[in-house]
Design a protein around this motif. Structure first.
Motif, short mmCIF file in Angstrom:
data_model
loop_
_atom_site.label_atom_id
_atom_site.label_comp_id
_atom_site.label_asym_id
_atom_site.label_seq_id
_atom_site.Cartn_x
_atom_site.Cartn_y
_atom_site.Cartn_z
N ALA A 1 0.49 0.71 5.41
CA ALA A 1 -0.64 -0.03 5.99
C ALA A 1 -0.18 -1.20 6.85
N LEU A 2 0.88 -0.98 7.63
CA LEU A 2 1.31 -2.04 8.55
C LEU A 2 0.35 -2.10 9.73
N PHE A 3 0.19 -3.29 10.29
CA PHE A 3 -0.68 -3.44 11.47
C PHE A 3 0.10 -2.97 12.68
N ASP A 4 -0.32 -1.85 13.28
CA ASP A 4 0.55 -1.28 14.30
C ASP A 4 0.49 -2.00 15.64
N SER A 5 -0.43 -2.97 15.76
CA SER A 5 -0.45 -3.73 17.01
C SER A 5 0.48 -4.95 16.96
N LEU A 6 1.02 -5.24 15.79
CA LEU A 6 1.86 -6.44 15.66
C LEU A 6 3.31 -6.05 15.39
N ARG B 1 6.25 -7.64 3.36
CA ARG B 1 4.99 -8.34 3.59
C ARG B 1 4.32 -8.72 2.28
N PHE C 1 0.84 -1.20 0.00
CA PHE C 1 0.00 0.00 0.00
C PHE C 1 0.87 1.25 0.00
#
Ligand SMILES: Nc1ncnc2c1ncn2[C@@H]1O[C@H](COP(=O)(O)OP(=O)(O)OP(=O)(O)O)[C@@H](O)[C@H]1O
Ligand SMILES: [Mg+2]
Lengths: 248, 260
Positions: A85-90, A149, A81
């Motif tokens: 658009a990284l998942f910031d909780s992981l 990713r 993206f």
């Protein structure tokens, strides 16, 4: 092979795509260029079914995109993206290995982690970023994690939305080489959006220019300089004067 | 024409509300159906249980203890006007268990959990993380919504039960320490007076309010507009909707349990 036929998309009265048609043969690298806000990102998202076109057809290997098993369809794609658009909780490695930690492609966590670290290395990141959270990385590093990713599950079709924006020239070179490698060695089909003309020359087999909601010009990268198209000429030489207005 | 304009506005508002109710119902139905069908995400569920249940305990406990204490004082003062001070244990028990426990816990959950769910999911939407989830073959309803709703359905009744107990205990402490009630008699009166129906209604309300709180947070988060403003608006709307729906549901459930 990906085919877009006469795709239209408006947001309210903002008409973004107005009959875009484009064909990307299997195993080739297509680069889409065009002014900011012309709908390049919207075009990529339409192919993935994240945005529903108002009109027109999108075919992937002859079948309408989004028909049949959606999971199987999406499993063939990787997408970087524009904003990462990284998942910031992981943590970083779980972001990279997201697909490998659940669902059809699930592997043991240790193996998934190893693959993640290997992919991070390929985008020029050291193993010690693996356990950090995305928010702790610089913009360019986040972009490269997003890239890792996108390629982690070795998809057949990869979309890169501005892979080198925000990277230094050396890193841009590394990423250009990587994209080229993925297409040539893994036989993947790639669709890349970029504003960086040196990237275009490094990674494209074919180039398409999006302007006013349609493909203004498309052809092999070698023909780009002698296209005779005033819009394309203005764009690749970055001139303020020409048929494309500076204020859009 | 001028006279009809307010009517038109009213009509539009009603239609808008009905359309929203329809969308929310469809969303809630989707959340429940995804909760029951694999794949399941146990890790997400665990995190949600922790966030919604465990970490809400302090605020629920504090709310309940102060409310129970205040209730005892009020009933005592009010009861004194017609020589009915002795009913403090019974009224505190009924007031806490039937009404204040579930409603106040529900509202605290709306403030604490609905807002955080809405803000988190809306931020994910705005930063394209939801799109990224989809492209990674993960259904946002399953991965984000189902675990949160399930966790709320499981933990909020428990929180309400704990709130009831702490509230009654707050009343007990105030009554025995300040108002001169006999501790053993107070407890006996409380236990003898409460019926199963009171307790069941309390827990059922907890379950309903938990579901409402989580679903509103998820719904407004997923529907969020673009940008920071979108996130702010989603959070505000989710808490408003959750609070109003909790109070409305409380009215309906009280009717169902105690007037039929
Ligand atoms: N979800 C959306 N809702 C409303 N409008 C949108 C949405 N997504 C994109 N747009 C609009 O569509 C137009 C094209 O956006 P898009 O992101 O595709 O541009 P782009 O060509 O990728 O530009 P850039 O090179 O700056 O990234 C913009 O005017 C944008 O405001
Ligand atoms: Mg873009």
């Amino acid at each position: 092979m990906i085919r877009m036929e006469n795709v239209h998309k408006s947001f309210g009265d903002n008409r973004v795509l107005q009959g875009m048609s484009l064909e990307i043969p299997k195993g080739t690298s297509m680069v889409i260029i065009g002014g900011s806000g012309t709908g390049k990102s919207v075009a990529l998202k339409s192919v993935l079914g994240l945005i529903q076109p108002d009109e027109g057809r999108i075919l992937v290997d002859g079948k309408p995109a989004g028909s049949g098993d959606r999971d199987a369809f999406l499993a063939r794609f990787g997408m970087l993206f524009q904003g990462g658009a990284l998942f910031d909780s992981l943590p970083v490695w779980q972001n990279v290995a997201f697909r490998l930690l659940r669902g059809a492609l699930k592997r043991p966590p240790a193996e998934a982690r190893e693959i993640a670290i290997e992919k991070l290395r390929r985008v020029g990141l050291k193993a010690d970023v693996a356990d950090r959270l995305p928010a702790e990385l610089s913009g360019g590093m986040q972009k490269r994690v997003g890239l890792a990713r996108a390629i982690a599950a070795e998809p057949e079709i990869i979309f890169f939305d501005e892979p080198t924006t925000g990277l230094d020239p050396i890193m841009s070179g590394v990423i250009n080489d990587l994209i080229r490698e993925i297409v040539v060695e893994m036989g993947a089909t790639a669709m890349t959006i970029t504003h960086d003309m040196s990237s275009v020359r490094a990674i494209a087999d074919n180039v398409a220019m999006l302007h006013d909601g349609v493909i203004q010009w498309t052809g092999p990268v070698a023909d780009m300089d002698a296209s005779g198209d005033p819009y394309l000429d203005q764009f690749i030489h970055g001139r303020a004067e020409g048929p494309i207005e500076a204020v859009r | 024409m001028m006279l009809l304009a307010p009517l038109g506005q009213l009509g539009r508002a009603v239609l808008g509300a009905l359309a929203a109710a329809g969308r929310i119902s469809i969303f809630a139905w989707g959340a429940f159906s995804h909760m029951l069908r694999p794949p399941f995400y146990p890790r997400e569920l665990l995190v949600a249980l922790l966030n919604i249940g465990w970490l809400s305990l302090p605020v629920v406990g504090l709310t309940a203890v102060f409310t129970g204490g205040a209730l005892a004082l009020q009933i005592y003062a009010g009861g004194a006007r017609f020589n009915a001070e002795a009913v403090v244990p019974q009224i505190v028990a009924i007031g806490m268990v039937r009404e204040l426990g579930p409603v106040l816990v529900g509202l605290m959950i709306a403030a604490r959990v609905t807002s955080s769910i809405a803000a988190e999911i809306a931020t994910m939407k705005v930063t394209e993380q939801i799109d990224a989830l989809v492209t990674l073959s993960t259904h946002p309803m399953k991965y984000l919504v189902a675990p949160r709703v399930a966790a709320a359905l499981i933990t909020v009744p428990v929180l309400v039960g704990i709130g009831d107990i702490i509230g009654v205990a707050g009343g007990y402490v105030v009554a025995t320490e300040n108002l001169g009630f006999n501790p053993a008699a107070y407890l006996k009166n409380t236990v003898d007076f409460l019926e199963w129906r009171d307790i069941v209604s309390s827990l059922v309300k907890g379950c309903a309010f938990g579901g409402i709180a989580a679903i509103m947070g998820c719904y407004y988060g997923m529907e969020s507009g673009r940008g920071a403003q979108g996130v702010g608006r989603a959070t505000k709307s989710s808490v408003e909707a959750a609070a109003v729906l909790i109070l409305a549901a409380n009215f309906v459930l009280t009717g169902v349990f105690f007037s039929l």
